[in-house]
Design a protein around this motif. Sequence first.
Motif, PDB file in Angstrom:
ATOM      1  N   VAL A   1       0.845  -1.196   0.000  1.00 39.30           N
ATOM      2  CA  VAL A   1       0.000   0.000   0.000  1.00 39.30           C
ATOM      3  C   VAL A   1       0.880   1.246   0.000  1.00 39.30           C
ATOM      4  O   VAL A   1       0.653   2.184  -0.771  1.00 39.30           O
ATOM      5  CB  VAL A   1      -0.960  -0.002   1.210  1.00 39.30           C
ATOM      6  CG1 VAL A   1      -1.710   1.324   1.310  1.00 39.30           C
ATOM      7  CG2 VAL A   1      -1.941  -1.164   1.123  1.00 39.30           C
ATOM      8  N   ALA A   2       1.899   1.254   0.847  1.00 40.22           N
ATOM      9  CA  ALA A   2       2.797   2.409   0.920  1.00 40.22           C
ATOM     10  C   ALA A   2       3.493   2.640  -0.419  1.00 40.22           C
ATOM     11  O   ALA A   2       3.604   3.776  -0.884  1.00 40.22           O
ATOM     12  CB  ALA A   2       3.821   2.204   2.029  1.00 40.22           C
ATOM     13  N   GLN A   3       3.964   1.565  -1.044  1.00 36.36           N
ATOM     14  CA  GLN A   3       4.626   1.707  -2.339  1.00 36.36           C
ATOM     15  C   GLN A   3       3.675   2.284  -3.379  1.00 36.36           C
ATOM     16  O   GLN A   3       4.062   3.113  -4.199  1.00 36.36           O
ATOM     17  CB  GLN A   3       5.162   0.355  -2.811  1.00 36.36           C
ATOM     18  CG  GLN A   3       6.380  -0.098  -2.057  1.00 36.36           C
ATOM     19  CD  GLN A   3       6.835  -1.490  -2.468  1.00 36.36           C
ATOM     20  OE1 GLN A   3       6.092  -2.261  -3.064  1.00 36.36           O
ATOM     21  NE2 GLN A   3       8.076  -1.816  -2.128  1.00 36.36           N
ATOM     22  N   ARG A   4       2.425   1.853  -3.347  1.00 37.38           N
ATOM     23  CA  ARG A   4       1.440   2.339  -4.314  1.00 37.38           C
ATOM     24  C   ARG A   4       1.252   3.857  -4.193  1.00 37.38           C
ATOM     25  O   ARG A   4       1.055   4.561  -5.173  1.00 37.38           O
ATOM     26  CB  ARG A   4       0.118   1.608  -4.097  1.00 37.38           C
ATOM     27  CG  ARG A   4      -0.880   1.806  -5.188  1.00 37.38           C
ATOM     28  CD  ARG A   4      -2.109   0.905  -5.162  1.00 37.38           C
ATOM     29  NE  ARG A   4      -2.398   0.110  -3.998  1.00 37.38           N
ATOM     30  CZ  ARG A   4      -2.020  -1.170  -3.804  1.00 37.38           C
ATOM     31  NH1 ARG A   4      -1.286  -1.786  -4.715  1.00 37.38           N
ATOM     32  NH2 ARG A   4      -2.366  -1.819  -2.722  1.00 37.38           N
ATOM     33  N   TYR A   5       1.347   4.373  -2.970  1.00 41.30           N
ATOM     34  CA  TYR A   5       1.167   5.811  -2.740  1.00 41.30           C
ATOM     35  C   TYR A   5       2.491   6.576  -2.707  1.00 41.30           C
ATOM     36  O   TYR A   5       2.502   7.789  -2.504  1.00 41.30           O
ATOM     37  CB  TYR A   5       0.390   6.044  -1.448  1.00 41.30           C
ATOM     38  CG  TYR A   5      -1.078   5.695  -1.580  1.00 41.30           C
ATOM     39  CD1 TYR A   5      -1.992   6.615  -2.082  1.00 41.30           C
ATOM     40  CD2 TYR A   5      -1.549   4.438  -1.229  1.00 41.30           C
ATOM     41  CE1 TYR A   5      -3.334   6.293  -2.221  1.00 41.30           C
ATOM     42  CE2 TYR A   5      -2.888   4.110  -1.364  1.00 41.30           C
ATOM     43  CZ  TYR A   5      -3.765   5.035  -1.863  1.00 41.30           C
ATOM     44  OH  TYR A   5      -5.092   4.710  -2.014  1.00 41.30           O
ATOM     45  N   GLY A   6       3.606   5.858  -2.843  1.00 44.69           N
ATOM     46  CA  GLY A   6       4.908   6.518  -2.854  1.00 44.69           C
ATOM     47  C   GLY A   6       5.329   7.064  -1.502  1.00 44.69           C
ATOM     48  O   GLY A   6       5.978   8.107  -1.429  1.00 44.69           O
ATOM     49  N   ILE A   7       4.933   6.359  -0.433  1.00 47.15           N
ATOM     50  CA  ILE A   7       5.314   6.795   0.913  1.00 47.15           C
ATOM     51  C   ILE A   7       6.022   5.659   1.644  1.00 47.15           C
ATOM     52  O   ILE A   7       5.997   4.513   1.207  1.00 47.15           O
ATOM     53  CB  ILE A   7       4.086   7.264   1.737  1.00 47.15           C
ATOM     54  CG1 ILE A   7       3.073   6.130   1.895  1.00 47.15           C
ATOM     55  CG2 ILE A   7       3.443   8.479   1.098  1.00 47.15           C
ATOM     56  CD1 ILE A   7       1.881   6.479   2.762  1.00 47.15           C
ATOM     57  N   SER A   8       6.617   5.977   2.753  1.00 52.66           N
ATOM     58  CA  SER A   8       7.321   4.987   3.558  1.00 52.66           C
ATOM     59  C   SER A   8       6.325   4.169   4.380  1.00 52.66           C
ATOM     60  O   SER A   8       5.371   4.729   4.935  1.00 52.66           O
ATOM     61  CB  SER A   8       8.284   5.712   4.503  1.00 52.66           C
ATOM     62  OG  SER A   8       8.788   4.818   5.456  1.00 52.66           O
TER      63      SER A   8
END
Length: 80
Positions: free
Chosen positions: A35-42
């Motif tokens: 999920v974090a990767q999909r939104y570009g966050i850590s």
Amino acid sequence: MEIVTRGEARHEYTPDERARVLTEAAKPGARVLLVAQRYGISPSLVYRWRRETAGRPARQALPRAPRFVPLLVDDGDTRQ
């Protein structure tokens, strides 16, 4: 010596953006990393938002005493 600074300002996420990420991460079978990767966050940001949403403060590192290391300087002079 080179000093590298972060080139961009931090993104401020709106409550709606946070809710969207947290809702997706809370779905059965969801993996926070994906999920974090999909939104570009850590992923750690998602976990922090979860803690804050649950009313728990974000964890902070314990303060440490500064460490000093002795520095020996050799001027190359071999005379005694």
